[in-house]
Write a protein that holds these residues in place. Structure first.
Motif, short mmCIF file in Angstrom:
data_model
loop_
_atom_site.label_atom_id
_atom_site.label_comp_id
_atom_site.label_asym_id
_atom_site.label_seq_id
_atom_site.Cartn_x
_atom_site.Cartn_y
_atom_site.Cartn_z
N THR A 159 2.83 -7.53 -5.56
CA THR A 159 2.31 -8.85 -5.21
C THR A 159 2.30 -9.03 -3.69
O THR A 159 2.89 -8.25 -2.95
CB THR A 159 3.19 -9.96 -5.82
N GLN A 160 1.63 -10.11 -3.28
CA GLN A 160 1.64 -10.48 -1.87
C GLN A 160 3.08 -10.74 -1.42
O GLN A 160 3.47 -10.38 -0.30
CB GLN A 160 0.76 -11.73 -1.68
N ALA A 161 3.88 -11.32 -2.28
CA ALA A 161 5.28 -11.58 -1.94
C ALA A 161 6.03 -10.27 -1.73
O ALA A 161 6.86 -10.16 -0.81
CB ALA A 161 5.95 -12.41 -3.03
N GLU A 200 5.07 -9.01 1.68
CA GLU A 200 5.66 -9.77 2.78
C GLU A 200 7.17 -9.59 2.87
O GLU A 200 7.75 -9.72 3.95
CB GLU A 200 5.28 -11.25 2.64
N SER A 201 7.78 -9.27 1.74
CA SER A 201 9.25 -9.12 1.77
C SER A 201 9.69 -7.91 2.59
O SER A 201 10.83 -7.84 3.01
CB SER A 201 9.80 -9.01 0.34
N VAL A 209 8.09 -6.75 5.41
CA VAL A 209 7.55 -6.74 6.77
C VAL A 209 8.66 -6.77 7.82
O VAL A 209 8.72 -5.90 8.71
CB VAL A 209 6.57 -7.93 6.97
N LEU A 210 9.57 -7.72 7.72
CA LEU A 210 10.64 -7.80 8.71
C LEU A 210 11.61 -6.62 8.59
O LEU A 210 11.99 -6.05 9.62
CB LEU A 210 11.36 -9.15 8.61
N GLY A 225 3.28 -4.49 7.15
CA GLY A 225 4.10 -4.48 8.35
C GLY A 225 3.61 -3.66 9.52
O GLY A 225 4.33 -3.52 10.52
N GLN A 277 1.39 -4.29 11.83
CA GLN A 277 1.33 -5.09 13.06
C GLN A 277 2.72 -5.36 13.62
O GLN A 277 2.94 -5.23 14.82
CB GLN A 277 0.65 -6.44 12.80
N GLY A 278 3.62 -5.76 12.77
CA GLY A 278 4.96 -6.07 13.25
C GLY A 278 5.67 -4.84 13.79
O GLY A 278 6.36 -4.92 14.82
N ARG A 306 4.29 -2.33 15.20
CA ARG A 306 3.72 -1.98 16.50
C ARG A 306 4.36 -2.79 17.62
O ARG A 306 4.46 -2.32 18.75
CB ARG A 306 2.20 -2.22 16.49
N GLU A 307 4.78 -4.00 17.28
CA GLU A 307 5.44 -4.82 18.30
C GLU A 307 6.90 -4.38 18.48
O GLU A 307 7.48 -4.55 19.55
CB GLU A 307 5.38 -6.29 17.88
#
Lengths: 218, 218, 218, 218, 218, 218
Positions: F51-53, F56-57, F59-60, F83, F85-86, F88-89
């Motif tokens: 799922t989208q959740a 997202e879970s 990513v961090l 993740g 994009q994140g 890469r930062e």
């Protein structure tokens, strides 16, 4: 519309002043017999949302908030549109990102639109969002005020810069409608529109308009 | 919003029954303290708008009507969006075409959308409009009910076809939101959404939502 | 080709001097054994076509004219391409808009093209047309002479501006072919092409070429 | 137009029968007072152009031929458009590829077009070409006759397949104009157009029309 | 990977110094147990590849070379990507053009990329290639050093120009990764990346990386 | 390349069997003298990412892992590209998402590509990703195996479905290269390529190839 319909407008940063500004910007949308409009602060949010990490840090808290609140419709009131996808999975009601809503509202007003960014560094994110919507060919330009977010909300100098940047977008880039690229500039909308003679879109208002369009249907 | 704000919803054909249907479809959008919503018939319009000549015959009368009425905002309530450009030149307030507004509203709800056409022959016009907006890559499909406009507004068989066509758009074409491609199917919106589990956009309602978004701003 | 084939070139404004200029620009296309080329003035047209209302005011008269004249092929000789869709419905023969034909002819000559507009305010309409054709990525630039239409047709100063603007489009924007954005500049085509060394497209001539391509087929 | 203007139509394969067919297809374009139209065979060409190697083998010979012949305008009469870029560098006059010209001519006649390929395996090259022109969104479909090139030029069965495939493109895919995807089907153009009721573009004729448009200008 | 796998890197011009530079640029990619990397000169190539005729003159020789050498993978080491299609038909192994590989590698590193051209006149070819790949909307800019190819490979002044042009692409155009638009600038890659702080793509290296990706798979 | 260079390949779900499969799929990329390739499991990840959740879970946690590990290059080994994009930062080295790398690798091999999805429901996410990359016009088709992820990694029946779906993508949709839409099908790559005769891209391998291309540069 059920009699207890309400639109939840979430400020994903933890700056309460921003939330208060949202409520002020949306005062005209609160109508007797219409849905409640609740502007709330995401407690878990950072004070400012600037980096990709900031954006990502609010995604799960936003989904949890929406899943718990069960609003009739939700507006994410940050121009980075964090968490829109996740919130859509977390709730049955419609979820609007202010950036996307603002851009779509501009498309309904004119052929080519411009975006007034607060800072140059956010333009890259805007361009990506416009490309994802699919309407890069309708973007006339994206130019930055190059002021702080705090200054953007304040009065006089910010307005002068808005006029200057907006005029460039209108006259050099050919923009026929302009989107304000930040949640805190609502007070400048009407005077800027009067000054420039083209539609100025305040994106939180645009998102709430779309929310009304969705939930007033019977 | 000024206290005498009003949204003019113009039916560009001369069929009064269609105008009455518009008023019914928009009943939920009339709120105490909100703008008046006036649904009017363009007397000069043909009884049906089917050909390019029909579309063009109403362009100038629409502009004259709008120039004379001076509404706060205007909605053109025909899925061919006739005269939107001309009306924008004839009035200072925002002018929304229902087809464009319906498509933009769908884009705010899901990644890819579908259109339910009444007749196959109108699909070509839809594809052109979607391309002009710039979002062809987001169109999952456009399929026709292949019934008459009159039948589309009536009850039972039309609904069965809507479910059938909508299901194909959702399951085969991958549409995540659906736009009703005609002004007269508002009564089917809520039951169809309940049946299919994806957002169903009634475009006149979407346009009025956008009009509210524009004129409730202070 | 039937022996009485003819191409009707319609000037949709009522300025007879423009019509006379069209006949002069097309003199080279009149060949023994080839189709007649009739340049006519739309009597109902305004003296100038400048606003959206001007464009729309000629749409129905154009369709009526074409339906009555029954030409083998039709060219609408105004860079706003008014009424092309309606005329296609009103006649069996091919109907060409000069703007569209000019752009397509430029695409057949080079990878990226430029448009020389007469006035800045028409650039917005050009951009919309280029997007509707689908070839925005091939547009190198669109720059305006910023002179009156009357001056554009006249001789010396206009040519100096054409060279100046054309050189900018070629050298700064990278245009490899240029389209003249107005029906009255045919006399400047050959000298401008000689001066700049890139193909210069006169759009009425391009449209007549396309009409010949269509009607000389057996 | 200079009095000795001529259009060189080059058949890049060495099959003289194809060249003879070109001359026949273009007979209607030879007008008293108009440019000569010379259909020639590229001697160095393979008997058929089917592979990428075939295409590339004719590129340099085509450029040499054009540099030597110095025609007023050149048409490359093969639906793979070999050598168009190189020929443009080798000569000052305009150079038209038949595939590109045929597609552009279709765009001037209708919103969405179809291509009738001879063989399925060439569809991939067509799609690439349409994408390079930039008009993929206007392609309704590309379907193959699945017959040999020799059969395509012959009479009865080929026509039956053309009607069948063309009807599918028109009715299922929504094509409003059709491009014949091979240089040898000109004889079928008029009867197919009569049968299907939509414009049928023969691309060599379209290219010669564009050449006339370019060189008849004074 | 078979034990005698090798990547053939072909310099399509006959300048041996360029080939030597390729070998130097690729030294880091030669690993014990990895494929051989053979940098070879196309004897039939011109000393420089500048015109369309130069590009086309190497297409068939490249295909013959590849058909004869039968490498596991091939890299065409010229930023005009000559002969990639023909070589793909002439060999079973993967064939990479350095321009295409460099652009794709940039897309994998950042949202929008820039190209540093050596000469302004090659920008047109770059734009066409970017459009053919389909990613024009992700191109931030293409700017030229305006130095000779020989100077580009040399040391000090070239680097100063690279910094200057790269900074403009980064700061004005918004490029987040940069592609070096020539095979001879590998020595500048690392210092330029250190200076500008964004990924700098050397396209031959990018192509060899893609070749490794393809042939190390089991 | 520094002597202790390493590529971190992160499996964002917590299924250790998937991580073991990654190591096996990448065995050919581990070369003496080349970078280490460490395949690791994200402990915080869910057992499946559906799922989208779920997306997202992780990513961090992914950004934290990468910030802590400081690899020379990172590959996110999940076809949802969570993740990227994140990360890469969070790190200075290049970060590759397997979906994006697989698609870009396919673009380097053929004009139009297909995706073999495991489940129909993921096709929508793929289409969005392809649109965000900007290459929708090059996608020939996306078709699902409609088997479980576990079955996809297993042997016989999955292969039969891969052949079936791949053949449809190749023959009906015109795909000239195919991307495997899941991290667990590497063992099927070579036999499928042998069976279908078109390049089959295993996206983790493609991403590691791009990582080698980036970090072997000196």
């Amino acid at each position: 519309m059920s009699t207890d319909a309400r639109i939840l407008v979430v400020n994903p940063n933890s700056n309460e002043a921003v939330t208060a500004g949202l409520a002020e910007a949306l005062a005209g949308y609160v109508l007797p017999g219409g849905p409640r409009i609740d502007c709330v602060t995401l407690r878990e949010g950072p004070f400012n949302i600037e980096t990709q990490a900031d954006i990502e840090s609010v995604v799960l808290p936003l989904a949890r908030l929406v899943a718990h609140e069960k609003p009739t419709a939700t507006v994410i009131a940050c121009f980075s549109d964090p968490g829109v996808q996740g919130c859509r999975e977390a709730t049955r009601g419609p979820v609007f990102g202010m950036r996307e809503a603002g851009i779509l509202a501009a498309l309904a007003r004119a052929d080519r639109f411009g975006i007034i960014a607060v800072q140059t560094r956010s333009i890259r994110r805007h361009l990506r969002a416009v490309r994802e919507i699919g309407v890069t060919d309708r973007l006339a330009g994206d130019r930055a005020l190059e002021i702080t977010v705090a200054d953007a909300a304040a009065d006089d100098r910010a307005f002068a810069r808005l006029v200057e940047v907006g005029r460039t977008l209108r006259d050099i880039d050919g923009a026929e409608a302009l989107v304000l690229g930040c949640a805190g500039m609502a007070r400048h909308r009407a005077p800027l529109e009067a000054e420039l003679g083209v539609p100025i879109i305040e994106p939180v208002q645009a998102a709430v308009g779309m929310a009304l369009g969705a939930i007033l249907a019977r």
